[in-house]
Design an enzyme around this catalytic site. Structure first.
Site, short mmCIF file in Angstrom:
data_model
loop_
_atom_site.label_atom_id
_atom_site.label_comp_id
_atom_site.label_asym_id
_atom_site.label_seq_id
_atom_site.Cartn_x
_atom_site.Cartn_y
_atom_site.Cartn_z
N SER A 131 14.29 -29.97 -7.46
CA SER A 131 13.70 -28.69 -7.04
C SER A 131 14.40 -27.52 -7.70
CB SER A 131 13.77 -28.53 -5.53
OG SER A 131 13.24 -27.27 -5.17
N LYS A 186 12.33 -34.95 -0.57
CA LYS A 186 11.73 -33.89 -1.41
C LYS A 186 10.36 -33.48 -0.86
CE LYS A 186 11.19 -31.05 -4.89
NZ LYS A 186 9.85 -30.79 -5.19
N HIS A 189 10.99 -31.25 1.96
CA HIS A 189 11.42 -29.97 1.37
C HIS A 189 10.20 -29.14 0.98
CE1 HIS A 189 11.88 -27.55 -2.28
NE2 HIS A 189 13.08 -27.24 -1.85
N ASN A 190 9.25 -29.78 0.30
CA ASN A 190 8.07 -29.04 -0.14
C ASN A 190 7.23 -28.58 1.04
OD1 ASN A 190 8.97 -29.76 -2.69
ND2 ASN A 190 6.91 -30.07 -3.47
N GLU A 193 8.83 -25.68 2.33
CA GLU A 193 8.54 -24.58 1.37
C GLU A 193 7.17 -23.95 1.70
OE1 GLU A 193 9.09 -25.68 -2.87
OE2 GLU A 193 7.03 -25.04 -3.17
C1 6PG Z 1 10.20 -27.21 -6.21
C2 6PG Z 1 8.73 -27.05 -5.86
C3 6PG Z 1 7.83 -27.75 -6.80
C4 6PG Z 1 6.35 -27.65 -6.39
C5 6PG Z 1 5.75 -26.32 -6.66
C6 6PG Z 1 4.25 -26.24 -6.50
O1 6PG Z 1 10.89 -27.70 -5.32
O2 6PG Z 1 10.63 -26.82 -7.30
O3 6PG Z 1 8.53 -27.59 -4.59
O4 6PG Z 1 8.23 -29.08 -6.82
O5 6PG Z 1 5.63 -28.56 -7.13
O6 6PG Z 1 6.37 -25.38 -5.84
O7 6PG Z 1 3.78 -26.74 -5.30
P1 6PG Z 1 2.27 -26.42 -4.83
O8 6PG Z 1 1.43 -26.32 -6.05
O9 6PG Z 1 1.85 -27.55 -3.96
O10 6PG Z 1 2.36 -25.10 -4.12
#
Ligand code: 6PG
Length: 485
Positions: A131, A186, A189-190, A193
């Site tokens: 990430s 991960k 984590h997303n 996010e």
């Molecule tokens: C990271 C992000 C990355 C993710 C993008 C787009 O940790 O660097 O989580 O892995 O792919 O942020 O995610 P979306 O297109 O689903 O918003």
């Protein structure tokens, strides 16, 4: 005979792959680069990699021949079929004890499968979350490796050297656990996010629509918040985005179509939480909010026919409200992380992964998209008590939510009165109130189930014993077989 010169090979020369290679090179590792379209290898060697120790390969065979034993090959290719295809291409050129690392956003069940299939062939598989976007890959990502634990001693130095460092110098990379644990963490984590981003977006809409704040005022507020408990990468970039002016001098953000994209990792988290029966409501709302945003045409039509409150401007003390809004954001964020850790806890039990929650918080403390000061507090909570049942039970977070709750309720009451949608902020408060209720109305729900379907219920003073009541005097006394979804 090709000389084995490289410490690690990397397949996939899109921006993340290139930047990770340059990062490894900076730390003294010799990397061999390969890409399916081999002209990209030459472009890279003659461009960004010029003057470095990076070497290239024009076939998978050449790549494997250039790697020191045990060979380490990292894939930075599109998740899904491409990962399996490269694994198949690599296998004839690898030998027992060699390591394949998948650094893409792979779905964890695929990593579980790959780890098992490769172990049967003597190959050590690692699925690693990476990430931090392009910048993270270049100067220090957060890395979340999991898979075959025998691989870890061989990759630990490279991974921890290139990873971001927390303010105390600790690398934002630790061994997560066996099998698919790295990609699972991960994925969560997303999901988190998605939740953090949605919360910030709701706050922005309240500021803009409810309080009528200018972009300058909003940016200044985020700047102020970034000095305290909300200090984080996402708050920081929101400040910058709100300040950013288009060539005509107006804020660029207002020209962007309000339909959110998604690649699926948030959705996976939501689906996984439903499968495991863990109420990760905030991430769920964040995913649904992206879905609702993409129904743009329908929303345009609805905006013309569906009624909302008449008076939509906030009338009270604006400064006080902004402070309360910051508190609401903070409290909802705490709930979101509490839910995310609840989910990982359950997955850890389900898969027998010994997840180290303090270590996970530390991995997210720097380098990644959700990096924040706040994660240091989560690390402290799990360091103080690795068996902590719920993050909200930690004394620091218990007090933080207790201190914020009045503001949180007040902000949401006003937002609801103004007709401003707050799905993530609200679901977090509903979860908090649900969790702190010793008794929920599920007793009535059980009675309803038993009434119409003879599904049985348990009595408070005799748990474990399933009882059926003939509620109408008409149905029989036979109960349905019990099962839990
Ligand atoms: C990271 C992000 C990355 C993710 C993008 C787009 O940790 O660097 O989580 O892995 O792919 O942020 O995610 P979306 O297109 O689903 O918003």
């Amino acid at each position: 005979m090709v000389e084995a010169v490289a410490d690690i090979g990397l397949i996939g020369l899109a921006v993340m792959g290139q930047n990770l290679i340059l990062n490894m090179n900076d730390h003294g590792y010799t990397v061999c680069a390969f890409n399916r379209t081999t002209s990209k290898v030459d472009d890279f060697l003659n461009g960004a990699a010029k003057g470095t120790n990076i070497v290239g390969a024009h076939s998978v065979e050449e790549l494997c021949a250039k790697l020191k034993r045990p060979r380490k090959v990292m894939l930075l290719v599109k998740a899904g079929a491409a990962v399996d295809a490269f694994i198949q291409q690599l296998l004839p050129h690898l030998e027992e004890g060699d390591i394949i690392i998948d650094g893409g956003n792979s779905h964890f069940p695929d990593s579980i499968r790959r780890c098992k299939e490769l172990e049967e062939k003597g190959i050590l598989f690692v699925g690693s979350g990476v990430s931090g976007g392009e910048e993270g890959a270049r100067y220090g990502p957060s890395l979340m490796p999991g898979g075959n634990p025998k691989a870890w001693p061989h990759i630990k130095n490279i991974f921890q050297d290139i990873a971001a460092k927390a303010p105390d110098g600790a690398p934002c990379c630790e061994w997560v656990g066996e099998s698919g644990a790295g990609h699972y963490v991960k994925m969560v984590h997303n999901g988190i996010e998605y939740g953090d981003m949605q919360l910030i977006c709701e706050v922005y809409q309240i500021m803009k629509e409810g309080l009528g704040m200018t972009h300058e005022e909003m940016a200044n507020t985020f700047e102020e918040w970034n000095k305290h408990e909300l200090d984080s990468f996402l708050i920081e970039i929101t400040r910058d985005i709100l300040k950013f002016k288009d060539t005509d001098g107006t804020p660029l953000v207002e020209k962007i179509l309000d339909t959110a994209g998604q690649k699926g990792t948030g959705k996976w988290t939501g689906i996984d939480s439903l499968d495991r029966g863990i109420p990760v409501t905030l991430i769920g709302e964040a995913v649904y909010s992206r879905c609702l945003s993409s129904l743009k045409d329908e929303r345009v039509r609805a905006s013309k026919i569906l009624a909302g409150p008449k008076d939509v401007k906030f009338q009270g003390d604006k400064k006080k409200f902004i402070d309360q809004l910051g508190q609401a954001l903070y409290a909802a964020k705490i709930v979101s992380y509490a839910q995310g850790f609840m989910l990982m806890r359950q997955a850890g039990k389900d898969y027998n992964w010994k997840l180290n929650f303090a270590g996970i918080a530390l991995m997210w403390r720097g380098g990644c998209i959700i990096r924040s000061v706040f994660l240091g507090k989560i690390k402290d909570a799990y360091t103080n008590n690795p068996e902590l049942e719920n993050l909200l039970f930690d004394p620091f977070f218990q007090k933080a939510t207790a201190d914020a709750q009045d503001s949180w309720r007040s902000v949401l009451a006003d937002a609801i009165k103004m007709g401003i949608p707050t799905p993530a902020l609200s679901t977090a408060l509903n979860f908090y109130d649900g969790l702190r209720h010793e008794k929920l109305p599920a007793n009535l729900l059980q009675a309803q189930r038993d009434y119409f379907g003879a599904h049985t219920y348990e009595l408070l003073d005799a748990p474990g014993k399933h009882v059926h009541t003939n509620w109408t005097g008409k149905g029989g006394d036979v109960s349905a077989s019990t099962y839990d979804a």
